[in-house]
Write a protein that holds these residues in place. Structure first.
Motif, PDB file in Angstrom:
ATOM      1  N   GLN A   1      50.874  55.459  59.884  1.00 12.21           N
ATOM      2  CA  GLN A   1      50.253  56.477  59.036  1.00 12.21           C
ATOM      3  C   GLN A   1      49.268  57.375  59.795  1.00 12.21           C
ATOM      4  O   GLN A   1      48.790  58.351  59.251  1.00 12.21           O
TER       5      GLN A   1
ATOM      6  N   LYS B   1      49.081  61.613  60.074  1.00 15.07           N
ATOM      7  CA  LYS B   1      49.954  62.251  59.082  1.00 15.07           C
ATOM      8  C   LYS B   1      49.137  63.174  58.186  1.00 15.07           C
ATOM      9  O   LYS B   1      47.984  62.902  57.896  1.00 15.07           O
TER      10      LYS B   1
ATOM     11  N   VAL C   1      48.922  60.739  53.775  1.00 12.43           N
ATOM     12  CA  VAL C   1      49.038  59.313  54.025  1.00 12.43           C
ATOM     13  C   VAL C   1      49.541  58.618  52.763  1.00 12.43           C
ATOM     14  O   VAL C   1      49.060  58.889  51.663  1.00 12.43           O
TER      15      VAL C   1
END
Length: 83
Positions: free
Chosen positions: A15, A18, A21
């Motif tokens: 994650q 990103k 998330v």
């Protein structure tokens, strides 16, 4: 749930960076990894939460308030670094 430390670590770190998330997925993988005594996994948990704290500090604070007791001191310290 894998026995492979590096696969579990990758699931936590997936994650990072990103734009959006998946908080439910992050919660699941962090809590699944939390009992581990492995340094690199504990560090990854803190790193992933710290990264999210830059964008959503309130969510990370709530997560730590609810689940911080299940995390290692290293994970909590890393997650809280910029809160």
């Amino acid at each position: 749930a894998s026995d492979d430390l590096w696969l579990r670590r990758t699931s936590v770190l997936s994650q990072l960076g990103k734009g959006e998330v998946d908080r439910a997925l992050l919660t699941d993988v962090v809590l699944a990894a939390a009992p581990s005594k492995e340094f690199f996994l504990r560090k990854a948990i803190g790193w992933a939460l710290r990264d999210l704290a830059h964008r959503d500090p309130d969510w990370v604070r709530r997560f730590l308030a609810e689940h911080g007791g299940r995390l290692s001191p290293l994970s909590v310290r890393e997650a809280s670094k910029h809160l």
